[in-house]
Design a protein around this motif. Sequence first.
Motif, PDB file in Angstrom:
ATOM      1  N   ALA A  82      11.324  23.919  -3.891  1.00  0.00           N
ATOM      2  CA  ALA A  82      12.054  24.440  -2.737  1.00  0.00           C
ATOM      3  C   ALA A  82      13.491  24.764  -3.135  1.00  0.00           C
ATOM      4  O   ALA A  82      14.066  24.089  -3.988  1.00  0.00           O
ATOM      5  CB  ALA A  82      12.036  23.413  -1.613  1.00  0.00           C
ATOM      6  N   PRO A  83      14.095  25.770  -2.516  1.00  0.00           N
ATOM      7  CA  PRO A  83      15.476  26.122  -2.872  1.00  0.00           C
ATOM      8  C   PRO A  83      16.450  24.989  -2.536  1.00  0.00           C
ATOM      9  O   PRO A  83      17.448  24.806  -3.240  1.00  0.00           O
ATOM     10  CB  PRO A  83      15.774  27.362  -2.037  1.00  0.00           C
ATOM     11  CG  PRO A  83      14.750  27.368  -0.952  1.00  0.00           C
ATOM     12  CD  PRO A  83      13.544  26.682  -1.500  1.00  0.00           C
ATOM     13  N   PHE A  84      16.171  24.257  -1.453  1.00  0.00           N
ATOM     14  CA  PHE A  84      16.900  23.041  -1.104  1.00  0.00           C
ATOM     15  C   PHE A  84      15.866  22.042  -0.610  1.00  0.00           C
ATOM     16  O   PHE A  84      14.860  22.428  -0.043  1.00  0.00           O
ATOM     17  CB  PHE A  84      17.912  23.292   0.027  1.00  0.00           C
ATOM     18  CG  PHE A  84      18.937  24.341  -0.299  1.00  0.00           C
ATOM     19  CD1 PHE A  84      20.043  24.048  -1.065  1.00  0.00           C
ATOM     20  CD2 PHE A  84      18.780  25.640   0.174  1.00  0.00           C
ATOM     21  CE1 PHE A  84      20.979  25.019  -1.375  1.00  0.00           C
ATOM     22  CE2 PHE A  84      19.708  26.619  -0.128  1.00  0.00           C
ATOM     23  CZ  PHE A  84      20.815  26.313  -0.905  1.00  0.00           C
ATOM     24  N   GLU A  85      16.159  20.757  -0.791  1.00  0.00           N
ATOM     25  CA  GLU A  85      15.235  19.748  -0.273  1.00  0.00           C
ATOM     26  C   GLU A  85      15.464  19.514   1.207  1.00  0.00           C
ATOM     27  O   GLU A  85      14.553  19.218   1.962  1.00  0.00           O
ATOM     28  CB  GLU A  85      15.462  18.406  -0.983  1.00  0.00           C
ATOM     29  CG  GLU A  85      14.993  18.330  -2.411  1.00  0.00           C
ATOM     30  CD  GLU A  85      15.441  17.013  -3.016  1.00  0.00           C
ATOM     31  OE1 GLU A  85      14.850  15.974  -2.687  1.00  0.00           O
ATOM     32  OE2 GLU A  85      16.413  17.031  -3.806  1.00  0.00           O
ATOM     33  N   GLY A 125      16.735  33.097  -4.266  1.00  0.00           N
ATOM     34  CA  GLY A 125      15.581  33.222  -5.144  1.00  0.00           C
ATOM     35  C   GLY A 125      15.804  32.503  -6.463  1.00  0.00           C
ATOM     36  O   GLY A 125      14.894  31.861  -6.997  1.00  0.00           O
ATOM     37  N   MET A 126      17.017  32.593  -6.973  1.00  0.00           N
ATOM     38  CA  MET A 126      17.330  31.956  -8.251  1.00  0.00           C
ATOM     39  C   MET A 126      17.126  30.450  -8.205  1.00  0.00           C
ATOM     40  O   MET A 126      16.738  29.840  -9.202  1.00  0.00           O
ATOM     41  CB  MET A 126      18.777  32.246  -8.658  1.00  0.00           C
ATOM     42  CG  MET A 126      18.998  33.589  -9.302  1.00  0.00           C
ATOM     43  SD  MET A 126      17.917  33.888 -10.724  1.00  0.00           S
ATOM     44  CE  MET A 126      18.537  32.682 -11.888  1.00  0.00           C
ATOM     45  N   MET A 154      15.064  36.520  -0.902  1.00  0.00           N
ATOM     46  CA  MET A 154      14.989  35.948  -2.255  1.00  0.00           C
ATOM     47  C   MET A 154      15.080  37.028  -3.319  1.00  0.00           C
ATOM     48  O   MET A 154      15.571  36.780  -4.423  1.00  0.00           O
ATOM     49  CB  MET A 154      13.664  35.198  -2.431  1.00  0.00           C
ATOM     50  CG  MET A 154      13.562  33.946  -1.593  1.00  0.00           C
ATOM     51  SD  MET A 154      11.960  33.160  -1.812  1.00  0.00           S
ATOM     52  CE  MET A 154      12.012  32.761  -3.555  1.00  0.00           C
ATOM     53  N   ILE A 155      14.510  38.180  -2.995  1.00  0.00           N
ATOM     54  CA  ILE A 155      14.493  39.293  -3.951  1.00  0.00           C
ATOM     55  C   ILE A 155      14.854  40.588  -3.231  1.00  0.00           C
ATOM     56  O   ILE A 155      14.706  40.703  -2.017  1.00  0.00           O
ATOM     57  CB  ILE A 155      13.106  39.479  -4.606  1.00  0.00           C
ATOM     58  CG1 ILE A 155      12.019  39.638  -3.534  1.00  0.00           C
ATOM     59  CG2 ILE A 155      12.776  38.308  -5.533  1.00  0.00           C
ATOM     60  CD1 ILE A 155      10.677  40.096  -4.076  1.00  0.00           C
ATOM     61  N   ARG A 156      15.341  41.553  -3.986  1.00  0.00           N
ATOM     62  CA  ARG A 156      15.559  42.903  -3.473  1.00  0.00           C
ATOM     63  C   ARG A 156      15.027  43.874  -4.516  1.00  0.00           C
ATOM     64  O   ARG A 156      15.242  43.697  -5.710  1.00  0.00           O
ATOM     65  CB  ARG A 156      17.049  43.163  -3.238  1.00  0.00           C
ATOM     66  CG  ARG A 156      17.631  42.359  -2.076  1.00  0.00           C
ATOM     67  CD  ARG A 156      17.069  42.822  -0.733  1.00  0.00           C
ATOM     68  NE  ARG A 156      17.587  42.019   0.380  1.00  0.00           N
ATOM     69  CZ  ARG A 156      16.820  41.337   1.234  1.00  0.00           C
ATOM     70  NH1 ARG A 156      15.501  41.370   1.117  1.00  0.00           N
ATOM     71  NH2 ARG A 156      17.356  40.643   2.200  1.00  0.00           N
ATOM     72  N   ARG A 157      14.362  44.914  -4.011  1.00  0.00           N
ATOM     73  CA  ARG A 157      13.763  45.890  -4.916  1.00  0.00           C
ATOM     74  C   ARG A 157      14.803  46.881  -5.441  1.00  0.00           C
ATOM     75  O   ARG A 157      15.633  47.381  -4.668  1.00  0.00           O
ATOM     76  CB  ARG A 157      12.671  46.672  -4.184  1.00  0.00           C
ATOM     77  CG  ARG A 157      11.756  47.476  -5.079  1.00  0.00           C
ATOM     78  CD  ARG A 157      10.786  48.309  -4.255  1.00  0.00           C
ATOM     79  NE  ARG A 157      11.490  49.368  -3.559  1.00  0.00           N
ATOM     80  CZ  ARG A 157      11.738  50.571  -4.091  1.00  0.00           C
ATOM     81  NH1 ARG A 157      11.300  50.855  -5.296  1.00  0.00           N
ATOM     82  NH2 ARG A 157      12.410  51.482  -3.429  1.00  0.00           N
ATOM     83  N   GLN A 173       6.318  39.948   1.703  1.00  0.00           N
ATOM     84  CA  GLN A 173       7.034  40.047   2.986  1.00  0.00           C
ATOM     85  C   GLN A 173       8.036  38.903   3.151  1.00  0.00           C
ATOM     86  O   GLN A 173       9.183  39.120   3.525  1.00  0.00           O
ATOM     87  CB  GLN A 173       6.030  39.981   4.137  1.00  0.00           C
ATOM     88  CG  GLN A 173       5.126  41.188   4.217  1.00  0.00           C
ATOM     89  CD  GLN A 173       4.001  41.014   5.228  1.00  0.00           C
ATOM     90  OE1 GLN A 173       3.910  39.983   5.892  1.00  0.00           O
ATOM     91  NE2 GLN A 173       3.151  42.016   5.338  1.00  0.00           N
ATOM     92  N   LEU A 174       7.566  37.690   2.870  1.00  0.00           N
ATOM     93  CA  LEU A 174       8.439  36.539   3.108  1.00  0.00           C
ATOM     94  C   LEU A 174       9.581  36.468   2.102  1.00  0.00           C
ATOM     95  O   LEU A 174      10.687  36.057   2.445  1.00  0.00           O
ATOM     96  CB  LEU A 174       7.623  35.241   3.092  1.00  0.00           C
ATOM     97  CG  LEU A 174       6.708  35.063   4.305  1.00  0.00           C
ATOM     98  CD1 LEU A 174       5.846  33.819   4.158  1.00  0.00           C
ATOM     99  CD2 LEU A 174       7.526  34.978   5.595  1.00  0.00           C
ATOM    100  N   MET A 175       9.333  36.873   0.867  1.00  0.00           N
ATOM    101  CA  MET A 175      10.432  36.863  -0.108  1.00  0.00           C
ATOM    102  C   MET A 175      11.498  37.881   0.278  1.00  0.00           C
ATOM    103  O   MET A 175      12.687  37.631   0.089  1.00  0.00           O
ATOM    104  CB  MET A 175       9.909  37.148  -1.513  1.00  0.00           C
ATOM    105  CG  MET A 175       9.103  35.996  -2.073  1.00  0.00           C
ATOM    106  SD  MET A 175       8.574  36.268  -3.763  1.00  0.00           S
ATOM    107  CE  MET A 175      10.020  35.700  -4.641  1.00  0.00           C
TER     108      MET A 175
END
Length: 570
Positions: free
Chosen positions: A468-471, A46-47, A31-34, A24-26
């Motif tokens: 984390a994607p950013f700090e 996500g990357m 971050m992702i798409r199906r 759910q959170l991704m």
Amino acid sequence: MRLSRFALATTKQTPADAEIISHQLMLRAGMIRRLAAGLYTWSPLGMRVLRKVENIIREEMDAAGALEVLMPAVQPAELWRESGRWEAMGDLMLKMDDRLGREYCFGPTHEEVITDFAKRDIASYKQLPVNFYQIQTKFRDEIRPRFGLMRAREFIMKDAYSFHMDQADLDREYHGMRAAYTRILDRMGLDYRIVAADSGAIGGAKSEEFHVLAHSGEDELAVSESGAYAANIEAAVTRAPAGERPAPGGELRKVDTPGVATIADLCRALDLPAEATAKAIVVAGDDDRPVLLVLRGDHSLNDIKAEGIDGIASPLRFAEEAVIREHFGAGPGSLGPVHLSLRVIADHALEKTADMAVGANYDGAHFVNFNWGRDAPEPEFADLRNAVAGDPAPDGSPLAVLRGIEVGHVFQLGDKYSRALELTVLDENGAAVTPQMGCYGFGVSRIVAAAIEQCFDDAGICWPTAIAPFELVIVPIKADKSERVRDACDTLYAECRAAGIDVALDDRGLRPGPMFADAELIGIPHRIVVSERGLDAGTLEYKGRRDAESRQIGHGLDAIREAMGRTDGA
RNA sequence: CGGGGCAUAGCGCAGCCUGGUAGCGCGUCUGCUUUGGGAGCAGAAGGUCACAGGUUCGAAUCCUGUUGCCCCGACCA
């Protein structure tokens, strides 16, 4: 990164088909798409997480002396036929043909390819030991892909394969890889356990799994209170009970139990606890004759243990009802060991029991007061069941059952693949030796999901800083109205970047609410708010992702670094 | 593989039973106002109703088939 150029795609609504929190959170964080069942595209957000995970793994593998390679995702069938796994892997492999009708699969793992690679270039003991690894996309056509990245069909894995002259050197490398995995998970700041495991379809002897602990984990782990013993429930041994078998009480007596088909029914009909009943399971033997397995009513069969017993078909097959009727004269639901001329194996939990309720081998009837030796011959006793919480561990302390997500697995393969693919090297005496192999897998995409399962709250993801994607995110208030705020943000942003902080500037021009909500949803560990108010007072507002309240800090890079350091290591 | 369910705008859903010109919320775009926790007003764009057949004057709606997706089970005496 300036977020106005970053293609963030967060949503408020939780997608309908996401079952677990990480999925759910991704999706909500974007971050992702199906794309299709078990297939996902990684977004720029996500990357960033994926790359951080990969880099930690790469650094630790390199530090441990492993050498990075990249093998083809598509592999020829002939290689898999040589190892015997083209058929053994079955439908798990995605198979395909090229224009000339040659057969291939999309690699679910790479033991065959790496062994073939080693065969071409490694000929001498002087070239060993060696450990090759890659970070690469795999495909496994799972029976049922689910839970987003947790059980996707296409996924990213780090897989390593080592080659050794002897078992002792394999042991050394195995422990080196185990230590490297420990460092990887420690750096990611996750709570995990290392457990003994069954080596499953890959084959080989010794193997251990690394599990990130989470309530949603698909695996059950049996961990002793002392901490000295930990095993996947599939592999957890149970101990035979100590003491003497109680003397039989009453006489064996047949009771009518119409409609009773399960242990729960039986307990209700006879008003007995499940521990006082035995269940009968009929499985195929190596010859035509089925084998009866008997377990205490409240226990469950461990099929890995069962199929490991000589004379039982592996993989385990349950007998068909027609076969059962032929040998027992009754159907499932009323089976037992009385008046039977088949091989009977009982779980050792039943060795010290008396006066049990068992099936009568007449439909709709059971026996009570059943006793081994008196009412049926003594059976073979063996460890057949899954361990349960409270069982004594091999070290004597009670077992607790935890749930975990398998993110790493280290194996000693032995010579299974080197022998099948005829890899040999010459030793000091010029004699051909078949190398021992180790194999070490780590789920790169899965651990991203596993980290979320362990680190989230009502507002969203709470990444450990290392992945984390950013700090840090800088949030301006009323930037479009205030040149001072804009300038201050630009300056701080440039200073943070120069200082090596992985910083995002939210220059999207949104109202504060959506900016705060997004920063929390995507899980940035540290937040700085820049406003007119703060600039007048010479302060910045700081909030750690897990902090309840924000606080005022001095204006400037040093104050930011100090604040980040103080609440780091979430 | 067995069982169940779903498919209508980018996302979440209603409409279907009882056939009659396709709707709601969120999001998106434009303008104005707003700006410390997912703003307000006004306007706008966006759908071959999964696909293919059939019934009908007329089908998102009824029938048949196909495809895709989701859930449960595949541990059972």
